[in-house]
Design a protein around this motif. Structure first.
Motif, mmCIF file in Angstrom:
data_model
loop_
_atom_site.group_PDB
_atom_site.id
_atom_site.type_symbol
_atom_site.label_atom_id
_atom_site.label_comp_id
_atom_site.label_asym_id
_atom_site.label_seq_id
_atom_site.Cartn_x
_atom_site.Cartn_y
_atom_site.Cartn_z
ATOM 1 N N SER A 23 0.827 -1.202 0.000
ATOM 2 C CA SER A 23 0.000 0.000 0.000
ATOM 3 C C SER A 23 0.865 1.257 0.000
ATOM 4 O O SER A 23 0.598 2.202 -0.733
ATOM 5 N N GLN A 24 1.915 1.265 0.813
ATOM 6 C CA GLN A 24 2.817 2.415 0.865
ATOM 7 C C GLN A 24 3.526 2.593 -0.478
ATOM 8 O O GLN A 24 3.619 3.711 -0.983
ATOM 9 N N GLU A 25 4.031 1.524 -1.046
ATOM 10 C CA GLU A 25 4.688 1.618 -2.347
ATOM 11 C C GLU A 25 3.723 2.118 -3.409
ATOM 12 O O GLU A 25 4.103 2.902 -4.274
ATOM 13 N N GLN A 26 2.463 1.702 -3.336
ATOM 14 C CA GLN A 26 1.475 2.167 -4.309
ATOM 15 C C GLN A 26 1.224 3.668 -4.138
ATOM 16 O O GLN A 26 1.094 4.383 -5.127
ATOM 17 N N ARG A 27 1.187 4.164 -2.913
ATOM 18 C CA ARG A 27 0.995 5.596 -2.673
ATOM 19 C C ARG A 27 2.182 6.394 -3.219
ATOM 20 O O ARG A 27 2.011 7.467 -3.806
ATOM 21 N N ILE A 28 3.389 5.867 -3.052
ATOM 22 C CA ILE A 28 4.592 6.527 -3.581
ATOM 23 C C ILE A 28 4.526 6.551 -5.101
ATOM 24 O O ILE A 28 4.746 7.589 -5.733
ATOM 25 N N ARG A 29 4.206 5.421 -5.685
ATOM 26 C CA ARG A 29 4.112 5.338 -7.148
ATOM 27 C C ARG A 29 3.024 6.270 -7.668
ATOM 28 O O ARG A 29 3.215 6.947 -8.685
ATOM 29 N N ASN A 30 1.895 6.326 -6.978
ATOM 30 C CA ASN A 30 0.811 7.216 -7.393
ATOM 31 C C ASN A 30 1.272 8.670 -7.419
ATOM 32 O O ASN A 30 0.930 9.417 -8.344
ATOM 33 N N THR A 31 2.049 9.073 -6.407
ATOM 34 C CA THR A 31 2.579 10.439 -6.378
ATOM 35 C C THR A 31 3.416 10.704 -7.621
ATOM 36 O O THR A 31 3.252 11.731 -8.287
ATOM 37 N N CYS A 32 4.293 9.787 -7.935
ATOM 38 C CA CYS A 32 5.172 9.958 -9.107
ATOM 39 C C CYS A 32 4.384 9.913 -10.407
ATOM 40 O O CYS A 32 4.628 10.717 -11.322
ATOM 41 N N GLU A 33 3.423 9.002 -10.515
ATOM 42 C CA GLU A 33 2.606 8.924 -11.722
ATOM 43 C C GLU A 33 1.807 10.208 -11.921
ATOM 44 O O GLU A 33 1.703 10.718 -13.037
ATOM 45 N N GLU A 34 1.241 10.734 -10.834
ATOM 46 C CA GLU A 34 0.494 11.995 -10.923
ATOM 47 C C GLU A 34 1.410 13.139 -11.356
ATOM 48 O O GLU A 34 1.002 14.008 -12.128
ATOM 49 N N PHE A 35 2.647 13.132 -10.853
ATOM 50 C CA PHE A 35 3.618 14.158 -11.237
ATOM 51 C C PHE A 35 3.852 14.127 -12.753
ATOM 52 O O PHE A 35 3.813 15.161 -13.425
ATOM 53 N N PHE A 36 4.085 12.939 -13.301
ATOM 54 C CA PHE A 36 4.367 12.836 -14.736
ATOM 55 C C PHE A 36 3.121 13.091 -15.584
ATOM 56 O O PHE A 36 3.232 13.673 -16.672
ATOM 57 N N MET A 37 1.952 12.715 -15.096
ATOM 58 C CA MET A 37 0.731 13.056 -15.820
ATOM 59 C C MET A 37 0.567 14.572 -15.874
ATOM 60 O O MET A 37 0.243 15.133 -16.929
ATOM 61 N N ALA A 38 0.823 15.246 -14.755
ATOM 62 C CA ALA A 38 0.722 16.708 -14.716
ATOM 63 C C ALA A 38 1.773 17.344 -15.628
ATOM 64 O O ALA A 38 1.488 18.320 -16.329
ATOM 65 N N LEU A 39 2.993 16.795 -15.626
ATOM 66 C CA LEU A 39 4.046 17.287 -16.513
ATOM 67 C C LEU A 39 3.602 17.181 -17.971
ATOM 68 O O LEU A 39 3.698 18.146 -18.741
ATOM 69 N N ASN A 40 3.090 16.029 -18.352
ATOM 70 C CA ASN A 40 2.659 15.803 -19.728
ATOM 71 C C ASN A 40 1.501 16.715 -20.126
ATOM 72 O O ASN A 40 1.374 17.086 -21.288
ATOM 73 N N GLN A 41 0.665 17.090 -19.150
ATOM 74 C CA GLN A 41 -0.484 17.958 -19.418
ATOM 75 C C GLN A 41 -0.149 19.440 -19.242
ATOM 76 O O GLN A 41 -0.999 20.288 -19.493
ATOM 77 N N GLY A 42 1.063 19.750 -18.794
ATOM 78 C CA GLY A 42 1.432 21.141 -18.560
ATOM 79 C C GLY A 42 0.737 21.737 -17.352
ATOM 80 O O GLY A 42 0.530 22.944 -17.272
ATOM 81 N N ASP A 43 0.388 20.901 -16.374
ATOM 82 C CA ASP A 43 -0.376 21.327 -15.196
ATOM 83 C C ASP A 43 0.553 21.568 -14.007
ATOM 84 O O ASP A 43 0.723 20.711 -13.143
ATOM 85 N N SER A 44 1.147 22.754 -13.953
ATOM 86 C CA SER A 44 2.068 23.063 -12.859
ATOM 87 C C SER A 44 1.338 23.211 -11.529
ATOM 88 O O SER A 44 1.931 22.996 -10.471
ATOM 89 N N THR A 45 0.066 23.556 -11.557
ATOM 90 C CA THR A 45 -0.709 23.660 -10.310
ATOM 91 C C THR A 45 -0.766 22.299 -9.627
ATOM 92 O O THR A 45 -0.535 22.197 -8.418
ATOM 93 N N LYS A 46 -1.044 21.261 -10.376
ATOM 94 C CA LYS A 46 -1.069 19.902 -9.830
ATOM 95 C C LYS A 46 0.332 19.485 -9.387
ATOM 96 O O LYS A 46 0.509 18.880 -8.329
ATOM 97 N N MET A 47 1.349 19.822 -10.206
ATOM 98 C CA MET A 47 2.723 19.446 -9.870
ATOM 99 C C MET A 47 3.131 20.041 -8.520
ATOM 100 O O MET A 47 3.804 19.384 -7.735
ATOM 101 N N ARG A 48 2.721 21.279 -8.255
ATOM 102 C CA ARG A 48 3.072 21.943 -6.991
ATOM 103 C C ARG A 48 2.551 21.185 -5.772
ATOM 104 O O ARG A 48 3.156 21.220 -4.721
ATOM 105 N N THR A 49 1.430 20.490 -5.929
ATOM 106 C CA THR A 49 0.868 19.738 -4.803
ATOM 107 C C THR A 49 1.655 18.460 -4.524
ATOM 108 O O THR A 49 1.489 17.862 -3.465
#
Length: 158
Positions: A23-49
């Motif tokens: 569960s912890q590893e999945q939460r870490i991976r989710n953070t990183c996946e969300e970061f790259f999704m935001a990067l790909n979408q140009g969403d710096s607001t999401k990246m800041r979180t």
């Protein structure tokens, strides 16, 4: 019979630990996946979180002109500029495609090793590895540092 009972007891005792780790590893991976999704979408607001305010960025890039690896380090002011650039309207479509994930963590820190390919307008321009360090703050994983290697497309890594 005693061996079977001992084996079952050991298995029952280990299941909660293994589930918590997964569960912890999945939460870490989710953070990183969300970061790259935001990067790909140009969403710096999401990246800041998803990043710590003192995020640092580091790159070791193969330079064709110099025929060697060139290291660059960026402090939190540079990271702020990076986030602003993500938000700027760009004429290019970026996509960082993660190929593989390796996660190591304890209850407070984590390291994510993720090989990737980076595309601009659907053309691969470089590939490498992201090494991301995260910390747990107020129940959320935050990226505090990203170190990446960059090799031009179709260049052998040496």
């Amino acid at each position: 019979m005693k061996r079977i009972a001992a084996f079952l007891l050991l298995g029952i005792c280990c299941v909660p630990f293994l589930l918590a780790q997964t569960s912890q590893e999945q939460r870490i991976r989710n953070t990183c996946e969300e970061f790259f999704m935001a990067l790909n979408q140009g969403d710096s607001t999401k990246m800041r979180t998803l990043v710590h305010p003192k995020l640092t960025l580091h790159s070791n890039t193969f330079s064709k002109q110099q025929n060697k690896l060139v290291y660059q380090s960026h402090n939190e002011a540079d990271a702020e500029f990076f986030l602003q650039e993500i938000a700027a309207i760009r004429n290019e479509v970026w996509m960082e495609k993660i190929i593989d994930w390796k996660i190591q963590s304890d209850e407070a820190i984590a390291n994510v090793w993720a090989s990737y390919e980076f595309y601009v307008n659907k053309k691969m321009v470089h590939s490498g590895v992201n090494s991301m360090q995260l910390i747990l703050q107020n129940g959320s994983w935050k990226i505090v540092s990203i170190l990446d290697s960059r090799f031009p497309a179709q260049t052998d890594k040496k």
